[in-house]
Motif scaffolding. Structure first.
Motif, mmCIF file in Angstrom:
data_model
loop_
_atom_site.group_PDB
_atom_site.id
_atom_site.type_symbol
_atom_site.label_atom_id
_atom_site.label_comp_id
_atom_site.label_asym_id
_atom_site.label_seq_id
_atom_site.Cartn_x
_atom_site.Cartn_y
_atom_site.Cartn_z
ATOM 1 N N ASN A 1 6.784 15.948 2.785
ATOM 2 C CA ASN A 1 5.470 15.306 2.689
ATOM 3 C C ASN A 1 5.355 14.147 3.670
ATOM 4 O OD1 ASN A 1 4.847 17.087 0.632
ATOM 5 N ND2 ASN A 1 5.220 15.623 -1.013
ATOM 6 N N LEU A 2 6.422 13.356 3.792
ATOM 7 C CA LEU A 2 6.379 12.217 4.703
ATOM 8 C C LEU A 2 6.393 12.656 6.160
ATOM 9 C CD1 LEU A 2 8.614 9.554 2.934
ATOM 10 C CD2 LEU A 2 6.214 9.326 3.557
ATOM 11 N N ARG A 3 7.104 13.735 6.464
ATOM 12 C CA ARG A 3 7.048 14.258 7.838
ATOM 13 C C ARG A 3 5.614 14.646 8.204
ATOM 14 N NH1 ARG A 3 12.194 17.340 7.034
ATOM 15 N NH2 ARG A 3 13.825 16.187 8.138
ATOM 16 N N ALA A 4 4.936 15.294 7.259
ATOM 17 C CA ALA A 4 3.549 15.691 7.510
ATOM 18 C C ALA A 4 2.642 14.477 7.652
ATOM 19 C CB ALA A 4 3.056 16.589 6.371
ATOM 20 N N LEU A 5 2.911 13.433 6.867
ATOM 21 C CA LEU A 5 2.067 12.241 6.880
ATOM 22 C C LEU A 5 2.339 11.350 8.081
ATOM 23 C CD1 LEU A 5 0.041 10.336 5.417
ATOM 24 C CD2 LEU A 5 2.021 9.348 4.226
ATOM 25 N N LEU A 6 3.622 11.090 8.367
ATOM 26 C CA LEU A 6 3.997 10.099 9.375
ATOM 27 C C LEU A 6 4.315 10.696 10.732
ATOM 28 C CD1 LEU A 6 6.367 7.897 7.151
ATOM 29 C CD2 LEU A 6 3.910 7.585 7.565
ATOM 30 N N GLY A 7 4.593 12.005 10.765
ATOM 31 C CA GLY A 7 4.951 12.662 12.006
ATOM 32 C C GLY A 7 6.444 12.838 12.141
ATOM 33 N N ASP A 8 6.849 13.874 12.848
ATOM 34 C CA ASP A 8 8.271 14.181 13.017
ATOM 35 C C ASP A 8 9.028 13.048 13.697
ATOM 36 O OD1 ASP A 8 7.934 16.628 11.806
ATOM 37 O OD2 ASP A 8 7.736 17.734 13.686
ATOM 38 N N ASN B 1 0.821 -1.205 0.000
ATOM 39 C CA ASN B 1 0.000 0.000 0.000
ATOM 40 C C ASN B 1 0.856 1.256 0.000
ATOM 41 O OD1 ASN B 1 -2.542 -1.440 0.189
ATOM 42 N ND2 ASN B 1 -1.897 -1.975 2.263
ATOM 43 N N GLU B 2 0.219 2.401 -0.203
ATOM 44 C CA GLU B 2 0.932 3.659 -0.111
ATOM 45 C C GLU B 2 1.268 3.954 1.347
ATOM 46 O OE1 GLU B 2 -0.027 6.683 -3.342
ATOM 47 O OE2 GLU B 2 -2.015 5.831 -2.926
ATOM 48 N N ALA B 3 2.234 4.837 1.561
ATOM 49 C CA ALA B 3 2.700 5.139 2.918
ATOM 50 C C ALA B 3 1.561 5.672 3.779
ATOM 51 C CB ALA B 3 3.835 6.159 2.858
ATOM 52 N N SER B 4 1.569 5.235 5.051
ATOM 53 C CA SER B 4 0.559 5.683 6.009
ATOM 54 C C SER B 4 1.132 5.534 7.409
ATOM 55 C CB SER B 4 -0.711 4.837 5.886
ATOM 56 O OG SER B 4 -0.463 3.498 6.302
ATOM 57 N N ARG B 5 0.450 6.109 8.377
ATOM 58 C CA ARG B 5 0.885 5.914 9.763
ATOM 59 C C ARG B 5 0.745 4.455 10.168
ATOM 60 N NH1 ARG B 5 1.279 10.706 13.439
ATOM 61 N NH2 ARG B 5 1.202 12.516 12.063
ATOM 62 N N GLN B 6 -0.210 3.763 9.591
ATOM 63 C CA GLN B 6 -0.422 2.359 9.933
ATOM 64 C C GLN B 6 0.785 1.508 9.565
ATOM 65 O OE1 GLN B 6 -3.674 0.492 7.872
ATOM 66 N NE2 GLN B 6 -3.668 -1.314 9.181
ATOM 67 N N ASN B 7 1.356 1.748 8.384
ATOM 68 C CA ASN B 7 2.514 0.937 7.971
ATOM 69 C C ASN B 7 3.842 1.641 8.231
ATOM 70 O OD1 ASN B 7 2.930 2.735 5.728
ATOM 71 N ND2 ASN B 7 1.501 1.529 4.478
ATOM 72 N N HIS B 8 3.806 2.780 8.935
ATOM 73 C CA HIS B 8 5.012 3.533 9.302
ATOM 74 C C HIS B 8 5.817 3.978 8.077
ATOM 75 C CE1 HIS B 8 4.051 2.024 13.279
ATOM 76 N NE2 HIS B 8 4.174 0.791 12.851
ATOM 77 N N GLY B 9 5.159 4.013 6.928
ATOM 78 C CA GLY B 9 5.857 4.373 5.700
ATOM 79 C C GLY B 9 6.734 3.275 5.147
ATOM 80 N N GLU B 10 6.688 2.095 5.745
ATOM 81 C CA GLU B 10 7.567 0.992 5.323
ATOM 82 C C GLU B 10 6.922 0.271 4.142
ATOM 83 O OE1 GLU B 10 8.272 -1.124 8.956
ATOM 84 O OE2 GLU B 10 9.605 0.432 9.720
ATOM 85 N N VAL B 11 7.026 0.928 3.018
ATOM 86 C CA VAL B 11 6.357 0.513 1.787
ATOM 87 C C VAL B 11 7.405 -0.023 0.818
ATOM 88 C CG1 VAL B 11 5.085 1.380 -0.216
ATOM 89 C CG2 VAL B 11 4.508 2.185 2.093
#
Length: 318
Positions: A141-148, A45-55
């Motif tokens: 973009n990833l900082r905004a999506l996943l958090g600092d 899947n695309e990056a998300s907080r659920q997968n921690h961006g580990e795509v």
């Protein structure tokens, strides 16, 4: 196990099932898919907080005295996680290099973890240029999506060993080939082929049950590259996303790309607008076989958008 028995027999049905399940889930798993060839299976899947961006998939090849790593992950923490797996699987061996197959955030933003350890970073020169143009914005973009917190220590690192053509690497007496097929899925595509084991790390050139991104692609060249991969006769393909498999992955992906091209061209020729074409593509029977692939409809809609504009621009030039 002797190599003549084949990599798929090495894996066995149970292991292949686990790989497929890992690719479908928002977790990371690692497995030795052939002697010396290891894969960390990320989410399709695309990056998300659920997968921690580990795509997407990462990997490494263990040679006689050194290790070659394929792609670095989404963040500094992800890169450190990969380095820990390398140390666990190949104690005492040095990491000879990190190879970046495409300038995609899920493959390159973990590079700082390797650079801080003095590991040389290899990418195609065209990919290195695109990385320098885009990846700072990707990082924001990833900082905004996943958090600092998830992106602590993550920074954009330029490859220090750009290449422009196929290159042979020696891991002791274990040869590995870096294959530069030309602009296919993106500028500066690279693939890593362990011919001895018959394992090809394709990066985003091949996906498994995940809608490919065509934004930066040249579709005709991409399909030619898929045909070229088939001539290499790999025993196992490690795709950029999804579970490793045989050359059937090539046929499935080529089917999607060909269907996308035919559909958009036909709609454009019939006078359909961009929005009409995008809306129709989501439910059209031509794409029935791909509706359960990860990224459908979001990536699919983007693909139709990009391809329509490209073909429209081409028609104006002609």
């Amino acid at each position: 196990m002797r190599m003549r028995h084949g990599v798929l027999r090495w894996l066995g049905g149970t292991m292949l099932g686990l790989l497929a399940a890992a690719a479908s889930a928002d977790v990371v798993r690692s497995v030795e898919v052939a002697p010396g060839n290891h894969v960390l299976i990320g989410s399709r899947n695309e990056a998300s907080r659920q997968n921690h961006g580990e795509v997407g998939n990462l990997g490494f090849i263990v040679g006689d005295d050194a290790v070659l790593v394929v792609n670095a992950g989404t963040s500094y923490a992800h890169g450190r996680q990969l380095l820990a797996r390398v140390a666990e699987a190949a104690p005492g061996r040095r990491t000879a290099m990190l190879v970046l197959t495409q300038p995609l955030p899920e493959f390159v933003l973990g590079t700082a973890a390797f650079s801080d350890q003095g590991v040389p970073v290899v990418a195609h020169e065209a990919a290195a240029r695109l990385l320098s143009q885009r990846c700072e914005q990707c990082l924001e973009n990833l900082r905004a999506l996943l958090g600092d917190e998830a992106m602590v220590g993550t920074r954009v690192v330029a490859p220090d060993r750009p290449i422009a053509a196929d290159t042979r690497i020696e891991l002791g007496t274990h040869p590995v080939e870096l294959i530069a097929p030309g602009w296919s899925s993106a500028p500066g595509d690279l693939m890593v082929f362990d011919r001895r084991a018959g394992v090809l790390f394709s990066g985003a050139v091949v996906t498994e049950r995940r809608i490919p991104e065509v934004r930066d692609a040249r579709l005709d060249a991409w399909r030619e590259t898929l045909a070229r991969i088939a001539t290499l006769s790999p025993r196992l393909i490690v795709p950029g996303y999804g579970a490793p498999g045989d050359t059937g992955l090539l046929k499935a992906l080529d089917g999607y790309l060909a269907t996308l091209e035919r559909f958009v061209e036909a709609r454009l020729n019939d006078g359909a607008s961009l929005q009409e074409t995008i809306n129709a593509a989501e439910t059209d029977a031509a794409f029935l076989a791909y509706r359960d692939w990860a990224g459908y409809p979001a990536i699919h809609r983007r693909n139709v958008h990009h391809r329509y504009l490209e073909l429209e621009a081409r028609s104006f030039r002609n």
